[in-house]
Every structure is written in structure tokens, then in C-alpha cells.
Scaffold this motif. Sequence first.
Motif, PDB file in Angstrom:
ATOM      1  N   LEU A 141       0.830  -1.205   0.000  1.00  0.00           N
ATOM      2  CA  LEU A 141       0.000   0.000   0.000  1.00  0.00           C
ATOM      3  C   LEU A 141       0.864   1.254   0.000  1.00  0.00           C
ATOM      4  O   LEU A 141       0.599   2.204  -0.735  1.00  0.00           O
ATOM      5  CB  LEU A 141      -0.930   0.002   1.221  1.00  0.00           C
ATOM      6  CG  LEU A 141      -1.743   1.273   1.459  1.00  0.00           C
ATOM      7  CD1 LEU A 141      -2.615   1.606   0.258  1.00  0.00           C
ATOM      8  CD2 LEU A 141      -2.598   1.110   2.714  1.00  0.00           C
ATOM      9  N   GLU A 142       1.899   1.250   0.793  1.00  0.00           N
ATOM     10  CA  GLU A 142       2.798   2.393   0.859  1.00  0.00           C
ATOM     11  C   GLU A 142       3.404   2.686  -0.515  1.00  0.00           C
ATOM     12  O   GLU A 142       3.530   3.842  -0.919  1.00  0.00           O
ATOM     13  CB  GLU A 142       3.900   2.084   1.873  1.00  0.00           C
ATOM     14  CG  GLU A 142       4.695   3.246   2.310  1.00  0.00           C
ATOM     15  CD  GLU A 142       5.719   2.882   3.357  1.00  0.00           C
ATOM     16  OE1 GLU A 142       6.346   3.814   3.867  1.00  0.00           O
ATOM     17  OE2 GLU A 142       5.909   1.681   3.667  1.00  0.00           O
ATOM     18  N   ARG A 143       3.749   1.670  -1.249  1.00  0.00           N
ATOM     19  CA  ARG A 143       4.347   1.854  -2.566  1.00  0.00           C
ATOM     20  C   ARG A 143       3.341   2.304  -3.627  1.00  0.00           C
ATOM     21  O   ARG A 143       3.728   2.863  -4.645  1.00  0.00           O
ATOM     22  CB  ARG A 143       5.061   0.582  -3.015  1.00  0.00           C
ATOM     23  CG  ARG A 143       6.491   0.600  -2.519  1.00  0.00           C
ATOM     24  CD  ARG A 143       6.917  -0.621  -1.767  1.00  0.00           C
ATOM     25  NE  ARG A 143       8.256  -0.441  -1.214  1.00  0.00           N
ATOM     26  CZ  ARG A 143       8.490   0.065  -0.008  1.00  0.00           C
ATOM     27  NH1 ARG A 143       7.507   0.429   0.764  1.00  0.00           N
ATOM     28  NH2 ARG A 143       9.716   0.202   0.440  1.00  0.00           N
ATOM     29  N   GLN A 144       2.065   2.103  -3.369  1.00  0.00           N
ATOM     30  CA  GLN A 144       1.048   2.600  -4.302  1.00  0.00           C
ATOM     31  C   GLN A 144       0.983   4.128  -4.256  1.00  0.00           C
ATOM     32  O   GLN A 144       0.536   4.752  -5.207  1.00  0.00           O
ATOM     33  CB  GLN A 144      -0.330   2.022  -3.976  1.00  0.00           C
ATOM     34  CG  GLN A 144      -0.413   0.515  -4.037  1.00  0.00           C
ATOM     35  CD  GLN A 144       0.209  -0.060  -5.285  1.00  0.00           C
ATOM     36  OE1 GLN A 144      -0.131   0.318  -6.397  1.00  0.00           O
ATOM     37  NE2 GLN A 144       1.139  -0.977  -5.095  1.00  0.00           N
ATOM     38  N   CYS A 145       1.415   4.722  -3.150  1.00  0.00           N
ATOM     39  CA  CYS A 145       1.371   6.172  -2.981  1.00  0.00           C
ATOM     40  C   CYS A 145       2.587   6.869  -3.582  1.00  0.00           C
ATOM     41  O   CYS A 145       2.629   8.096  -3.624  1.00  0.00           O
ATOM     42  CB  CYS A 145       1.280   6.515  -1.488  1.00  0.00           C
ATOM     43  SG  CYS A 145      -0.180   5.836  -0.704  1.00  0.00           S
ATOM     44  N   GLN A 146       3.555   6.111  -4.034  1.00  0.00           N
ATOM     45  CA  GLN A 146       4.757   6.685  -4.623  1.00  0.00           C
ATOM     46  C   GLN A 146       4.447   7.124  -6.044  1.00  0.00           C
ATOM     47  O   GLN A 146       3.844   6.383  -6.820  1.00  0.00           O
ATOM     48  CB  GLN A 146       5.887   5.661  -4.625  1.00  0.00           C
ATOM     49  CG  GLN A 146       7.214   6.215  -5.015  1.00  0.00           C
ATOM     50  CD  GLN A 146       8.313   5.174  -4.897  1.00  0.00           C
ATOM     51  OE1 GLN A 146       8.041   3.985  -4.848  1.00  0.00           O
ATOM     52  NE2 GLN A 146       9.546   5.625  -4.859  1.00  0.00           N
ATOM     53  N   VAL A 147       4.864   8.333  -6.369  1.00  0.00           N
ATOM     54  CA  VAL A 147       4.605   8.881  -7.699  1.00  0.00           C
ATOM     55  C   VAL A 147       5.677   8.379  -8.648  1.00  0.00           C
ATOM     56  O   VAL A 147       6.865   8.590  -8.412  1.00  0.00           O
ATOM     57  CB  VAL A 147       4.609  10.420  -7.674  1.00  0.00           C
ATOM     58  CG1 VAL A 147       4.424  10.977  -9.064  1.00  0.00           C
ATOM     59  CG2 VAL A 147       3.542  10.921  -6.739  1.00  0.00           C
ATOM     60  N   PRO A 148       5.280   7.681  -9.734  1.00  0.00           N
ATOM     61  CA  PRO A 148       6.282   7.217 -10.694  1.00  0.00           C
ATOM     62  C   PRO A 148       6.936   8.402 -11.408  1.00  0.00           C
ATOM     63  O   PRO A 148       6.292   9.394 -11.676  1.00  0.00           O
ATOM     64  CB  PRO A 148       5.488   6.347 -11.680  1.00  0.00           C
ATOM     65  CG  PRO A 148       4.063   6.481 -11.331  1.00  0.00           C
ATOM     66  CD  PRO A 148       3.943   7.301 -10.084  1.00  0.00           C
TER      67      PRO A 148
END
Length: 166
Positions: A141-148
Amino acid sequence: MASAPLQLTTRRDLAVAALAGGIIAWMLVATVRLVTKSEPLLPWTGPAVLWFIALVVLVTAIVANRRFRHHREDVQPEQAVTFLVIGKTGALAGAIVGAGYLVFAAMYVADVAIPGPRERVIRGGVAALAGVVTMLSGWWLERQCQVPGGRDDSEGDIEPDPGVAD
């Protein structure tokens, strides 16, 4: 004073949290044994609550993945931060609790042929697995919030998305 960007939870952070959880669990069991002169009990409500939390974090991660990655919906910054906090909390708490229950179960493995210790191993193992699922779901979930395509994704910084409405 400028604040540093929020960092993603690293594997090292999870390992330290798990180590702390294991040490705390060992100390709690040792203290209960010393004070009460009996073995601690683990009711089924503990693992059940942990599985509920694991399910909530996993479903939240799936929703965030669909929303941020697949459907490219505009997400309010407050909502992204909320998802991020849930993810970081789930990852760290899952590591602590999962390792704690794993240590609890491991303390009784030698006597698994006896009904009491066998129940402690089973319940501790079920709870530990719930902790691991919570940890992995929170980490995802935390990595889903990272902006590519941010400054440098390898650093693990979480940058604000310029395309997100303020």
C-alpha cells in the motif's frame, strides 16, 4: 525550516521492527512466567482481530492500486497521505506483531506433543501469519502512494504528484 520528504519503509526498517517485536514478546512471556508461575494463554480473539486488520490493509492496498495505477483517478493529497499512513503503520505494526507471535509460538515448539503448548504454537502461528500479511499489505500500500517518475525512485522519497489537484 524545510521538512525532509517522507521516506518509504525499507526492508531494514521492517527487520528492526521485527527484531523489536520478537524481543518484546520474549520478555513478556518470560515476565508472565516469572510473575504468575504459569504459561501465558492466547485466546482466539487475538488472531481473529489480527486477520481482520490484515484484511482491511490488504483491501485498502488493492483499492489504492486500482485507483492510482490502473484507473489513474485524480486523488486528493489528503487521501494519498491517509493511504500512506495506513500503509506505513500496517507494515511496521505487522512486522512487530508478526515477529512477536512467531517468537511466542517458537517458545513452545519443543513441547508440541502436549495439548497446551500445541494450542499455543497453532494460535501463535496463525497470529504470526496475520502479522506477516498485514506487513506485506502495508508495504505494498505504501508503494502505491509513490509517484512514478519522481526525482529518483530509487531513493524511496515520496514526492507530491504535480498532476494531483490541490
